[in-house]
Design a protein around this motif. Structure first.
Motif, PDB file in Angstrom:
ATOM      1  N   HIS A   1       0.858  -1.183   0.000  1.00 40.68           N
ATOM      2  CA  HIS A   1       0.000   0.000   0.000  1.00 40.68           C
ATOM      3  C   HIS A   1       0.891   1.227   0.000  1.00 40.68           C
ATOM      4  CE1 HIS A   1      -3.702   2.278   0.506  1.00 40.68           C
ATOM      5  NE2 HIS A   1      -4.375   1.157   0.534  1.00 40.68           N
ATOM      6  N   THR A   2       0.336   2.314  -0.496  1.00 37.76           N
ATOM      7  CA  THR A   2       1.022   3.593  -0.441  1.00 37.76           C
ATOM      8  C   THR A   2       0.214   4.554   0.413  1.00 37.76           C
ATOM      9  OG1 THR A   2      -0.058   4.383  -2.455  1.00 37.76           O
ATOM     10  CG2 THR A   2       2.066   3.270  -2.715  1.00 37.76           C
ATOM     11  N   GLY A   3       0.848   5.653   0.778  1.00 45.05           N
ATOM     12  CA  GLY A   3       0.169   6.683   1.555  1.00 45.05           C
ATOM     13  C   GLY A   3       0.536   8.057   1.049  1.00 45.05           C
ATOM     14  N   GLY A   4      -0.438   8.928   0.946  1.00 49.28           N
ATOM     15  CA  GLY A   4      -0.192  10.299   0.513  1.00 49.28           C
ATOM     16  C   GLY A   4      -0.807  11.285   1.484  1.00 49.28           C
ATOM     17  N   TRP A   5      -0.037  12.250   1.891  1.00 46.56           N
ATOM     18  CA  TRP A   5      -0.408  13.213   2.929  1.00 46.56           C
ATOM     19  C   TRP A   5       0.134  14.562   2.507  1.00 46.56           C
ATOM     20  CZ3 TRP A   5      -2.972  12.359   7.554  1.00 46.56           C
ATOM     21  CH2 TRP A   5      -2.843  13.322   8.564  1.00 46.56           C
ATOM     22  N   PRO A   6      -0.444  15.665   2.936  1.00 46.12           N
ATOM     23  CA  PRO A   6       0.163  16.953   2.604  1.00 46.12           C
ATOM     24  C   PRO A   6       1.628  17.006   3.046  1.00 46.12           C
ATOM     25  CG  PRO A   6      -2.037  17.290   3.475  1.00 46.12           C
ATOM     26  CD  PRO A   6      -1.715  15.830   3.678  1.00 46.12           C
ATOM     27  N   GLY A   7       2.530  16.885   2.084  1.00 49.43           N
ATOM     28  CA  GLY A   7       3.956  16.973   2.376  1.00 49.43           C
ATOM     29  C   GLY A   7       4.672  15.672   2.630  1.00 49.43           C
ATOM     30  N   MET A   8       3.971  14.535   2.681  1.00 43.24           N
ATOM     31  CA  MET A   8       4.625  13.254   2.946  1.00 43.24           C
ATOM     32  C   MET A   8       3.953  12.138   2.141  1.00 43.24           C
ATOM     33  SD  MET A   8       5.363  13.194   7.022  1.00 43.24           S
ATOM     34  CE  MET A   8       5.542  14.681   7.995  1.00 43.24           C
ATOM     35  N   VAL A   9       4.777  11.208   1.612  1.00 43.02           N
ATOM     36  CA  VAL A   9       4.251  10.018   0.950  1.00 43.02           C
ATOM     37  C   VAL A   9       5.083   8.816   1.377  1.00 43.02           C
ATOM     38  CG1 VAL A   9       3.280  11.236  -1.034  1.00 43.02           C
ATOM     39  CG2 VAL A   9       5.639  10.419  -1.133  1.00 43.02           C
ATOM     40  N   SER A  10       4.499   7.619   1.277  1.00 40.86           N
ATOM     41  CA  SER A  10       5.149   6.423   1.814  1.00 40.86           C
ATOM     42  C   SER A  10       4.662   5.174   1.095  1.00 40.86           C
ATOM     43  CB  SER A  10       4.845   6.299   3.315  1.00 40.86           C
ATOM     44  OG  SER A  10       3.431   6.286   3.532  1.00 40.86           O
ATOM     45  N   ARG A  11       5.402   4.074   1.325  1.00 38.87           N
ATOM     46  CA  ARG A  11       4.993   2.786   0.761  1.00 38.87           C
ATOM     47  C   ARG A  11       5.427   1.657   1.692  1.00 38.87           C
ATOM     48  NH1 ARG A  11       5.759   0.155  -5.357  1.00 38.87           N
ATOM     49  NH2 ARG A  11       5.437  -1.989  -4.687  1.00 38.87           N
ATOM     50  N   VAL A  12       4.511   0.711   1.911  1.00 41.70           N
ATOM     51  CA  VAL A  12       4.780  -0.540   2.612  1.00 41.70           C
ATOM     52  C   VAL A  12       4.605  -1.668   1.611  1.00 41.70           C
ATOM     53  CG1 VAL A  12       4.075  -2.104   4.461  1.00 41.70           C
ATOM     54  CG2 VAL A  12       3.946   0.366   4.812  1.00 41.70           C
ATOM     55  N   THR A  13       5.569  -2.580   1.531  1.00 38.36           N
ATOM     56  CA  THR A  13       5.506  -3.683   0.576  1.00 38.36           C
ATOM     57  C   THR A  13       5.909  -4.977   1.267  1.00 38.36           C
ATOM     58  OG1 THR A  13       6.177  -2.160  -1.185  1.00 38.36           O
ATOM     59  CG2 THR A  13       6.253  -4.518  -1.686  1.00 38.36           C
ATOM     60  N   LEU A  14       5.069  -5.996   1.150  1.00 32.76           N
ATOM     61  CA  LEU A  14       5.355  -7.323   1.692  1.00 32.76           C
ATOM     62  C   LEU A  14       5.446  -8.327   0.549  1.00 32.76           C
ATOM     63  CD1 LEU A  14       2.699  -7.320   4.590  1.00 32.76           C
ATOM     64  CD2 LEU A  14       5.089  -6.582   4.727  1.00 32.76           C
ATOM     65  N   VAL A  15       6.398  -9.234   0.654  1.00 32.04           N
ATOM     66  CA  VAL A  15       6.526 -10.360  -0.284  1.00 32.04           C
ATOM     67  C   VAL A  15       6.421 -11.621   0.569  1.00 32.04           C
ATOM     68  CG1 VAL A  15       7.846 -11.327  -2.202  1.00 32.04           C
ATOM     69  CG2 VAL A  15       8.158  -8.918  -1.575  1.00 32.04           C
ATOM     70  N   PRO A  16       5.203 -12.095   0.829  1.00 27.16           N
ATOM     71  CA  PRO A  16       5.011 -13.159   1.823  1.00 27.16           C
ATOM     72  C   PRO A  16       5.818 -14.425   1.555  1.00 27.16           C
ATOM     73  CG  PRO A  16       2.916 -12.130   1.270  1.00 27.16           C
ATOM     74  CD  PRO A  16       3.923 -11.594   0.307  1.00 27.16           C
ATOM     75  N   GLN A  17       5.874 -14.887   0.308  1.00 26.31           N
ATOM     76  CA  GLN A  17       6.557 -16.155   0.049  1.00 26.31           C
ATOM     77  C   GLN A  17       8.058 -16.049   0.219  1.00 26.31           C
ATOM     78  OE1 GLN A  17       4.929 -15.676  -4.008  1.00 26.31           O
ATOM     79  NE2 GLN A  17       6.695 -16.894  -4.694  1.00 26.31           N
ATOM     80  N   ARG A  18       8.588 -14.832   0.283  1.00 25.82           N
ATOM     81  CA  ARG A  18      10.019 -14.624   0.538  1.00 25.82           C
ATOM     82  C   ARG A  18      10.299 -14.127   1.954  1.00 25.82           C
ATOM     83  NH1 ARG A  18      13.477 -14.928  -3.947  1.00 25.82           N
ATOM     84  NH2 ARG A  18      12.265 -15.655  -5.741  1.00 25.82           N
ATOM     85  N   GLY A  19       9.247 -13.956   2.762  1.00 23.37           N
ATOM     86  CA  GLY A  19       9.450 -13.438   4.109  1.00 23.37           C
ATOM     87  C   GLY A  19      10.066 -12.060   4.123  1.00 23.37           C
TER      88      GLY A  19
END
Length: 527
Positions: A333-351
């Protein structure tokens, strides 16, 4: 040298990193320069362990305080996964079912269509398939309003549906505010209390805050930055989504988020402070959160350099985007905020888990960092993701410039407003937002959104009965056209708005407003 000077708070041995990441500090520093980002924080977890956790750059441009692994950033829509997890915890306890109708928990809940009201399930609140348009209703909280969470939710009855129920994907935020209210009703706690007691404290996320209102004076917190008029980088005021926190309110650090990712990759389990294994939610619930509910059409890469990142499948589950990369399922998922953006990424089969937090509004930075990490652990060919995302950014800016040129070319020369400015100076009311006030002063017209302190701007005549609204807060990057429709007697019967630039955040959903003059002698603002 860059790594020695700029990496703050490293908490893992470099020897555990793949060879592609041995120059990671220099790579991230190059990303910062390319995309003009003051500060970035990154954490990587692999097979239950934190293998990288550090910060780069500064918390605020022009000031010396460095970003480190504990620096707090607004994670924005990465909050949605916490809302989904909260519902899953309550479902495991039998306090609700994701198949419950929303009105079973909130009897007053209404959508603009009675059928949708009756059939809306708790799961539908999470899956972006309600029939609402992209970002519909976001002006009720964006870029900040004085409505309460329940007031925002109650106004949904007047927000128009532009698609069919469960018929297509259209990202929304407002229904996550409704999900927050369901959590509060089922748990008997405020959402802030629930998160603290049921997620943050058990996982040891000591520094995570419910929203910016919960930040403490000595917190290690980043300042967001935006390019005013899409040109000049400047600090952005700290905002709060205290009325739709379930959609995007949280502040967290990569240190705390690494704990969140480890729990997710462990199937909902974690080891508590006493060394005992605990479970946050069931494996069944996690599989549901990570299963596609709403398919998403796979977009064509904007530039050829991004072809390697194109997925074979794409969809949305419960608070998570789902796709693939090089034969591996991605939960992200990504996140967008006034002045800040982010991303969390999981690859479950690779831990494998990657979190990238930034204090500027450019997604190319978090994508370039994320993709470099994925390639390293997936042993993929090295790709210059920095150049690829820079090319995509340049293309989008070029399209926006061309769009503006077309507006200028279509503008009629010597076409002033058809009526005296006083004709347009009225209080207008939209059914779902409330009141928007146009006032005449000595230097022309101004517009003010009655419930949104930052939405105040001057109105410049464009052509005929169309004006350009230029907001006083230039970092918003949301200038808009405002067009008045007149009746046969030359009186205003309606005003409509639309964002000028395609680069404007979709949460400025001006196009959904239907502004009618308020005809009664007196009316409460926002009624």
């Amino acid at each position: 040298m860059a790594g020695a000077l700029l990496a703050q708070g490293a908490q893992a041995q470099e020897g555990t990193l793949p060879s592609q990441l041995q120059d990671f500090d220099a790579y991230v520093e190059n990303v910062r320069r390319q995309f003009d980002v003051p500060g970035i924080a990154v954490a990587v977890v692999k097979d239950g362990e934190v293998v990288l956790e550090r910060g780069f750059g500064v918390r605020e441009m022009g000031k010396p305080a460095k970003v480190d692994a504990n620096t707090l950033f607004a994670i924005a829509s990465n909050t949605k996964a916490f809302t989904a997890a909260s519902l899953s915890i309550l479902a495991d306890e039998g306090k609700l079912s994701l198949d419950d109708r929303v009105i079973d928990h909130l009897p007053w809940f209404r959508m603009s269509d009675p059928y949708v009201t009756q059939e809306m399930r708790v799961r539908d609140l999470l899956a972006h398939r309600s029939g609402l348009g992209l970002g519909a209703g976001d002006l009720l909280y964006w870029p900040g309003t004085d409505y309460s969470t329940e007031e925002v939710a109650r106004r949904l009855k007047d927000v128009p549906l532009t698609g069919s129920f469960r018929g297509q994907y259209a990202y929304d935020n407002i229904l996550y505010g409704v999900a927050q209210l369901v959590i509060e009703k089922a748990s008997g706690q405020s959402y802030a209390q629930f998160l603290q007691q049921r997620i943050f404290a058990p996982l040891g996320m000591r520094d995570t805050r419910f929203n910016s209102d919960s930040l403490r004076p000595r917190d290690n917190v980043a300042t967001g930055h935006a390019k005013a008029d899409f040109k000049d980088l400047q600090p952005a005021p700290r905002m709060s989504w205290s009325n739709v926190s379930g959609a995007g309110g949280l502040y967290s650090s990569v240190h705390d988020m690494s704990r969140w990712m480890r729990m997710q990759l462990a199937g909902g389990t974690f080891t508590d402070a006493k060394g005992t294994q605990q479970r946050l939610f069931s494996e069944e619930r996690q599989q549901q959160m990570w299963s596609i509910i709403t398919p998403i059409t796979i977009p064509k890469p904007s530039v050829p350099e991004l072809e390697a990142a194109k997925p074979n499948f794409l969809g949305y589950g419960e608070g998570w985007q789902l796709s693939d990369y090089r034969g591996n399922k991605l939960v992200w998922h990504t996140g967008g905020w006034p002045g800040m953006v982010s991303r969390v990424t999981l690859v479950p089969q690779r831990g494998l888990g990657v979190i990238v937090l930034t204090n500027a509004e450019v997604g190319g930075a978090f994508n370039a960092v994320t993709m470099r990490v994925l390639d390293a652990f997936l042993e993929a060919p090295r790709t210059d993701w920095t150049a690829a995302y820079a090319a995509a950014l340049a293309k989008s800016k070029g399209k926006a410039d061309e769009d503006w040129r077309k507006h200028v070319q279509a503008r009629a020369a010597n076409a002033p407003p058809s009526r005296p400015l006083a004709t347009y100076a009225k209080t207008y009311r939209d059914p779902w937002y409330g009141d928007v006030v146009v006032e005449q002063g000595h230097d022309g017209l101004t517009v003010r959104f009655s419930r949104s302190p930052d939405l105040v701007g001057r109105m410049e005549p464009w052509q005929n009965d169309t004006f350009v609204v230029r907001w006083n807060e230039r970092w918003l990057n949301a200038d808009a056209f405002m067009t008045f429709a007149l009746d046969a007697d030359g009186e205003v019967r309606e005003a409509r708005m639309e964002a000028i630039s395609p680069l404007t955040d979709f949460s400025f959903d001006f196009q959904d407003l239907r502004l009618k003059p308020v005809v009664e002698a007196s009316g409460a603002a926002g009624s």
